[in-house]
Design a protein around this motif. Structure first.
Motif, PDB file in Angstrom:
ATOM      1  N   GLU A   1     -37.491 -38.044 -43.791  1.00  0.00           N
ATOM      2  CA  GLU A   1     -36.820 -36.883 -43.199  1.00  0.00           C
ATOM      3  C   GLU A   1     -37.837 -35.798 -42.828  1.00  0.00           C
ATOM      4  OE1 GLU A   1     -33.246 -33.664 -44.078  1.00  0.00           O
ATOM      5  OE2 GLU A   1     -33.850 -35.036 -45.677  1.00  0.00           O
ATOM      6  N   ILE A   2     -38.816 -35.560 -43.698  1.00  0.00           N
ATOM      7  CA  ILE A   2     -39.857 -34.569 -43.400  1.00  0.00           C
ATOM      8  C   ILE A   2     -40.648 -34.998 -42.169  1.00  0.00           C
ATOM      9  CG2 ILE A   2     -42.030 -33.555 -44.236  1.00  0.00           C
ATOM     10  CD1 ILE A   2     -40.719 -33.757 -47.096  1.00  0.00           C
ATOM     11  N   LYS A   3     -41.016 -36.279 -42.105  1.00  0.00           N
ATOM     12  CA  LYS A   3     -41.796 -36.782 -40.966  1.00  0.00           C
ATOM     13  C   LYS A   3     -41.084 -36.502 -39.650  1.00  0.00           C
ATOM     14  CE  LYS A   3     -43.463 -39.715 -37.794  1.00  0.00           C
ATOM     15  NZ  LYS A   3     -44.310 -38.829 -37.020  1.00  0.00           N
ATOM     16  N   TYR A   4     -39.764 -36.701 -39.604  1.00  0.00           N
ATOM     17  CA  TYR A   4     -39.009 -36.544 -38.360  1.00  0.00           C
ATOM     18  C   TYR A   4     -38.327 -35.189 -38.226  1.00  0.00           C
ATOM     19  CZ  TYR A   4     -40.134 -41.316 -37.273  1.00  0.00           C
ATOM     20  OH  TYR A   4     -40.834 -42.469 -36.978  1.00  0.00           O
ATOM     21  N   ASP A   5     -38.646 -34.253 -39.098  1.00  0.00           N
ATOM     22  CA  ASP A   5     -38.125 -32.893 -38.973  1.00  0.00           C
ATOM     23  C   ASP A   5     -38.634 -32.286 -37.658  1.00  0.00           C
ATOM     24  OD1 ASP A   5     -36.913 -30.458 -40.643  1.00  0.00           O
ATOM     25  OD2 ASP A   5     -38.685 -29.751 -39.544  1.00  0.00           O
ATOM     26  N   LYS A   6     -37.805 -31.493 -36.994  1.00  0.00           N
ATOM     27  CA  LYS A   6     -38.178 -30.968 -35.669  1.00  0.00           C
ATOM     28  C   LYS A   6     -39.462 -30.143 -35.707  1.00  0.00           C
ATOM     29  CE  LYS A   6     -35.257 -26.921 -36.111  1.00  0.00           C
ATOM     30  NZ  LYS A   6     -34.166 -26.132 -35.627  1.00  0.00           N
ATOM     31  N   GLN A   7     -39.681 -29.347 -36.755  1.00  0.00           N
ATOM     32  CA  GLN A   7     -40.905 -28.540 -36.828  1.00  0.00           C
ATOM     33  C   GLN A   7     -42.134 -29.403 -37.080  1.00  0.00           C
ATOM     34  OE1 GLN A   7     -39.067 -25.045 -39.287  1.00  0.00           O
ATOM     35  NE2 GLN A   7     -41.143 -24.515 -38.713  1.00  0.00           N
ATOM     36  N   VAL A   8     -42.000 -30.383 -37.960  1.00  0.00           N
ATOM     37  CA  VAL A   8     -43.131 -31.264 -38.240  1.00  0.00           C
ATOM     38  C   VAL A   8     -43.480 -32.059 -36.983  1.00  0.00           C
ATOM     39  CG1 VAL A   8     -43.958 -33.200 -39.652  1.00  0.00           C
ATOM     40  CG2 VAL A   8     -42.600 -31.366 -40.700  1.00  0.00           C
ATOM     41  N   MET A   9     -42.465 -32.536 -36.288  1.00  0.00           N
ATOM     42  CA  MET A   9     -42.709 -33.296 -35.056  1.00  0.00           C
ATOM     43  C   MET A   9     -43.358 -32.418 -33.983  1.00  0.00           C
ATOM     44  SD  MET A   9     -41.979 -36.463 -35.449  1.00  0.00           S
ATOM     45  CE  MET A   9     -41.853 -37.076 -33.781  1.00  0.00           C
ATOM     46  N   LYS A  10     -42.988 -31.146 -33.946  1.00  0.00           N
ATOM     47  CA  LYS A  10     -43.563 -30.247 -32.947  1.00  0.00           C
ATOM     48  C   LYS A  10     -45.035 -29.981 -33.217  1.00  0.00           C
ATOM     49  CE  LYS A  10     -43.186 -25.601 -31.016  1.00  0.00           C
ATOM     50  NZ  LYS A  10     -42.442 -24.346 -30.987  1.00  0.00           N
ATOM     51  N   TYR A  11     -45.379 -29.696 -34.476  1.00  0.00           N
ATOM     52  CA  TYR A  11     -46.735 -29.269 -34.793  1.00  0.00           C
ATOM     53  C   TYR A  11     -47.654 -30.379 -35.282  1.00  0.00           C
ATOM     54  CZ  TYR A  11     -44.839 -24.623 -34.215  1.00  0.00           C
ATOM     55  OH  TYR A  11     -44.244 -23.509 -33.696  1.00  0.00           O
ATOM     56  N   HIS A  12     -47.089 -31.463 -35.780  1.00  0.00           N
ATOM     57  CA  HIS A  12     -47.943 -32.559 -36.262  1.00  0.00           C
ATOM     58  C   HIS A  12     -47.214 -33.896 -36.107  1.00  0.00           C
ATOM     59  CE1 HIS A  12     -51.140 -34.610 -38.094  1.00  0.00           C
ATOM     60  NE2 HIS A  12     -51.311 -33.897 -39.170  1.00  0.00           N
ATOM     61  N   PRO A  13     -46.994 -34.328 -34.864  1.00  0.00           N
ATOM     62  CA  PRO A  13     -46.246 -35.571 -34.644  1.00  0.00           C
ATOM     63  C   PRO A  13     -46.919 -36.814 -35.215  1.00  0.00           C
ATOM     64  CG  PRO A  13     -47.226 -34.786 -32.602  1.00  0.00           C
ATOM     65  CD  PRO A  13     -47.435 -33.702 -33.628  1.00  0.00           C
ATOM     66  N   ALA A  14     -48.226 -36.743 -35.470  1.00  0.00           N
ATOM     67  CA  ALA A  14     -48.935 -37.903 -36.006  1.00  0.00           C
ATOM     68  C   ALA A  14     -48.814 -38.029 -37.526  1.00  0.00           C
ATOM     69  CB  ALA A  14     -50.406 -37.846 -35.612  1.00  0.00           C
ATOM     70  N   PHE A  15     -48.117 -37.094 -38.179  1.00  0.00           N
ATOM     71  CA  PHE A  15     -47.929 -37.176 -39.626  1.00  0.00           C
ATOM     72  C   PHE A  15     -47.203 -38.480 -39.950  1.00  0.00           C
ATOM     73  CE2 PHE A  15     -45.464 -35.700 -43.485  1.00  0.00           C
ATOM     74  CZ  PHE A  15     -46.548 -35.698 -44.335  1.00  0.00           C
ATOM     75  N   PHE A  16     -47.776 -39.317 -40.765  1.00  0.00           N
ATOM     76  CA  PHE A  16     -47.300 -40.670 -41.084  1.00  0.00           C
ATOM     77  C   PHE A  16     -47.340 -41.601 -39.879  1.00  0.00           C
ATOM     78  CE2 PHE A  16     -44.753 -38.838 -44.751  1.00  0.00           C
ATOM     79  CZ  PHE A  16     -45.532 -39.418 -45.721  1.00  0.00           C
ATOM     80  N   GLY A  17     -48.029 -41.246 -38.825  1.00  0.00           N
ATOM     81  CA  GLY A  17     -48.107 -42.105 -37.646  1.00  0.00           C
ATOM     82  C   GLY A  17     -46.990 -41.817 -36.658  1.00  0.00           C
ATOM     83  N   GLU A  18     -47.134 -42.365 -35.484  1.00  0.00           N
ATOM     84  CA  GLU A  18     -46.192 -42.082 -34.389  1.00  0.00           C
ATOM     85  C   GLU A  18     -44.771 -42.537 -34.684  1.00  0.00           C
ATOM     86  OE1 GLU A  18     -46.889 -40.832 -31.073  1.00  0.00           O
ATOM     87  OE2 GLU A  18     -48.846 -40.177 -31.783  1.00  0.00           O
ATOM     88  N   ASN A  19     -44.598 -43.749 -35.179  1.00  0.00           N
ATOM     89  CA  ASN A  19     -43.262 -44.335 -35.366  1.00  0.00           C
ATOM     90  C   ASN A  19     -43.070 -44.817 -36.804  1.00  0.00           C
ATOM     91  OD1 ASN A  19     -42.467 -44.151 -32.535  1.00  0.00           O
ATOM     92  ND2 ASN A  19     -44.049 -45.693 -32.207  1.00  0.00           N
TER      93      ASN A  19
END
Length: 194
Positions: A23-41
């Protein structure tokens, strides 16, 4: 690792954290500022592998894998009263500049309440002492004012506005983009300086 603050517990990951981390990985803010967190998909299965990796490090009694310091340490940030995972603290070595770096990623519904700065301050103090570092760094994208304030409230001092090549934010590595991040440091108060 186990750190207790006024409102939070920062602890090692357990397998039951996988859903929260996804859920954190796909959170809108995390995706905006660090989309590579845990990799792309990232998938739940991949996140379980990541958790197992960090558990194996803890089982050896170390904070990070000395063979792969760039992988560092990933810790869950939980509400003290309920145990709910609301974010993570990252700690790793930027091997290209030989610096230790701390980061924070939180679910949007828990931002703006001081949780990130409370966790950032406690975790950075812990790592400074546990590894006997002179300082620890944090990089904040220049379009992320909330994280900028979190760094300041966590005890970090702004050192410079970075322009040019950014190892952690490849979006900045194109011509005419301009400055993409602020670089912060937090000194170890218990280390003697010349």
């Amino acid at each position: 690792m186990f750190i207790e603050t006024n409102r939070l517990i920062i602890r090692d990951l357990i397998e039951q954290d996988a859903e929260a981390l996804l859920e954190i990985k796909y959170d809108k803010q995390v995706m905006k500022y660090h989309p590579a967190f845990f990799g792309e998909n990232a998938t739940i299965d991949f996140i379980k592998v990541v958790i197992a990796f960090f558990q194996s490090i803890k089982e050896r009694g170390v904070i990070y894998d000395e063979k792969y310091p760039e992988r560092g340490c990933l810790s869950a940030v939980c509400l003290k009263d309920s145990g709910v995972v609301i974010g993570v603290i990252t700690f790793n070595q930027h091997t290209h500049v030989n610096e230790w770096h701390v980061g924070w990623y939180f679910l949007s519904r828990y931002t703006g309440q001081g949780y990130a700065s409370e966790a950032g301050a406690a975790a950075s103090d812990y790592f400074l002492e546990a590894i006997s570092l002179d300082y620890i760094s944090a990089d904040v994208r220049d379009d992320n004012p909330a994280s900028f304030r979190t760094a300041q409230k966590s005890g970090f001092k702004l050192i410079e506005k970075r322009i040019g090549f950014d190892y952690d934010n490849p979006d900045c590595n194109v011509e005419d983009v301009g400055s993409c991040s602020y670089y912060f440091q937090k000194l170890n108060k218990n280390k003697t300086r010349a």
